[in-house]
Design a protein around this motif. Sequence first.
Motif, mmCIF file in Angstrom:
data_model
loop_
_atom_site.group_PDB
_atom_site.id
_atom_site.type_symbol
_atom_site.label_atom_id
_atom_site.label_comp_id
_atom_site.label_asym_id
_atom_site.label_seq_id
_atom_site.Cartn_x
_atom_site.Cartn_y
_atom_site.Cartn_z
ATOM 1 N N ILE A 170 0.873 -1.177 0.000
ATOM 2 C CA ILE A 170 0.000 0.000 0.000
ATOM 3 C C ILE A 170 0.910 1.226 0.000
ATOM 4 C CG2 ILE A 170 -1.903 1.186 1.133
ATOM 5 C CD1 ILE A 170 -2.584 -1.664 0.257
ATOM 6 N N ASP A 180 -1.546 2.483 -5.182
ATOM 7 C CA ASP A 180 -1.300 3.882 -4.827
ATOM 8 C C ASP A 180 -2.516 4.708 -5.198
ATOM 9 O OD1 ASP A 180 1.536 5.524 -4.159
ATOM 10 O OD2 ASP A 180 -0.071 6.755 -4.992
ATOM 11 N N ILE A 181 -2.778 5.724 -4.410
ATOM 12 C CA ILE A 181 -3.945 6.566 -4.639
ATOM 13 C C ILE A 181 -3.723 7.573 -5.761
ATOM 14 C CG2 ILE A 181 -3.379 8.435 -3.023
ATOM 15 C CD1 ILE A 181 -6.311 8.279 -2.067
ATOM 16 N N ARG A 200 -5.896 3.815 -6.705
ATOM 17 C CA ARG A 200 -6.654 2.922 -5.835
ATOM 18 C C ARG A 200 -6.221 3.176 -4.387
ATOM 19 N NH1 ARG A 200 -8.991 2.246 -9.958
ATOM 20 N NH2 ARG A 200 -9.580 0.300 -11.015
ATOM 21 N N ASP A 201 -7.102 2.829 -3.434
ATOM 22 C CA ASP A 201 -6.706 2.876 -2.029
ATOM 23 C C ASP A 201 -6.743 1.458 -1.463
ATOM 24 O OD1 ASP A 201 -9.374 2.242 -1.485
ATOM 25 O OD2 ASP A 201 -9.916 4.283 -0.899
ATOM 26 N N ALA A 202 -6.570 1.333 -0.158
ATOM 27 C CA ALA A 202 -6.423 0.011 0.457
ATOM 28 C C ALA A 202 -7.674 -0.854 0.336
ATOM 29 C CB ALA A 202 -6.031 0.163 1.928
ATOM 30 N N ALA A 227 2.227 4.417 2.912
ATOM 31 C CA ALA A 227 1.436 5.419 2.195
ATOM 32 C C ALA A 227 1.385 6.703 3.024
ATOM 33 C CB ALA A 227 0.044 4.859 1.912
ATOM 34 N N ASP A 228 0.203 7.246 3.229
ATOM 35 C CA ASP A 228 0.025 8.472 4.015
ATOM 36 C C ASP A 228 0.345 8.158 5.480
ATOM 37 O OD1 ASP A 228 -0.870 10.786 5.292
ATOM 38 O OD2 ASP A 228 -2.605 11.010 3.975
ATOM 39 N N MET A 282 -4.143 7.560 9.248
ATOM 40 C CA MET A 282 -4.180 6.908 7.946
ATOM 41 C C MET A 282 -3.497 5.530 7.943
ATOM 42 S SD MET A 282 -6.072 9.077 6.611
ATOM 43 C CE MET A 282 -6.217 8.321 4.999
ATOM 44 N N ASP A 322 -5.395 2.053 6.865
ATOM 45 C CA ASP A 322 -4.876 1.094 5.885
ATOM 46 C C ASP A 322 -4.760 -0.299 6.497
ATOM 47 O OD1 ASP A 322 -4.672 2.905 3.797
ATOM 48 O OD2 ASP A 322 -2.598 3.446 4.249
ATOM 49 N N ARG A 378 -8.179 -1.920 6.972
ATOM 50 C CA ARG A 378 -8.792 -2.292 5.695
ATOM 51 C C ARG A 378 -8.195 -3.578 5.130
ATOM 52 N NH1 ARG A 378 -9.375 3.647 2.666
ATOM 53 N NH2 ARG A 378 -11.593 3.959 3.205
ATOM 54 N N THR A 399 -12.337 10.146 7.057
ATOM 55 C CA THR A 399 -11.475 9.094 7.601
ATOM 56 C C THR A 399 -12.126 8.417 8.793
ATOM 57 O OG1 THR A 399 -9.483 10.258 6.849
ATOM 58 C CG2 THR A 399 -9.206 8.616 8.594
#
Length: 354
Positions: free
Chosen positions: A152, A183-184, A217-219, A238-239, A244, A248, A251, A342
């Motif tokens: 991620i 990755d977003i 894409r995100d997690a 990631a973030d 965050m 992740d 998820r 979030t």
Amino acid sequence: MKMETNRHLSHAARDWLRKVRKAGPKLFMIDHAIAAAMKLPVVTALGAVCRAPRGSRTKILREAIRSIRRPAPPRTAEVCEINSLADFNSGYARLAAILGHAGKTPPPGEVEFLDSIMKRRRTWHPGTVGPSDYFFLTAFVSILAPQHVIEIGTLTGFSAGLIAAALLRQDGTDGASWVDTIDINVECAIDRTRPTGFEISETFPELVPLIRLHAPRDATFVWQIAKRDELGVIFIDADHRHPMPLLDLLRVAPCVRSEGWILLHDIQWGTIGRKAAETGQTPPWPASYGAEWLFDQWPFRKISGGNIGAVQLPHEKSALLPFALRMMSIQFEVVRRQARATRRALYESLGALC
């Protein structure tokens, strides 16, 4: 006679109510619930219960209360830092013993590959894993040798290439193992003129067939490329702003096997950034404590490799609920609309752990 009967029924009802009133706190944990509500922020507790899927609300409420009654203290991390290539073999052996693979040694070509990294890279990009980080990452993946690893946070794709290289030396070139990196951003966060993952083809051209890039894409996308309880290793980078990394992790956790491992990068970044600011330096990224707090407060088994580490999921993933709720009570580093979104996403992710 009728009055006597009514009096008897009245006394019986009164006695029954007294028994219920006396037994109620113990039976329904009312006293504990009140105490927990006083300590756990009401918004967090109510939000977690109200947004949970039907069938899991009672369990989430119970775990919220338990997180206050018997909070699990942070566990001391086992330490295995590999700070130079000269230390790689000994660090590999030490990490292998920690992971239950005592006696395992690096496969042929591993040390030589790591030695070639500086020659392969044209530029050292900020935000990517440094030498001690990628020594630990390579050793960890090599020792456990999973078939499928998900990352991620792709950024340049450097760490995805390292993971793929470690898998290649364990499983060969027959396509038995691969890396999915998510990755977003479509454009790389550190260089908007270049695509996310540009180093995969530039630095590791021979590994391109083993790496599948998914952006934007995100997690949550993990559910489309992995089954529940399938994965043994996931890498989150990631973030780093709180919460965050926690989001992740929650998820992806349902797709990780019980007692599987989640690698976290920048578990000292908040402290590093703060110390840099105190000495007048300007770090390439703002100091964020999300990964650091997540790792430091983790109540289950964990291994520190310096600025990179690994946390092990508990046997029962529902045991993450009290920990997650406590972490959600820490002030967010994301703000305003993102903070609200979030928090909603965190609430939604809790139900999958039940």
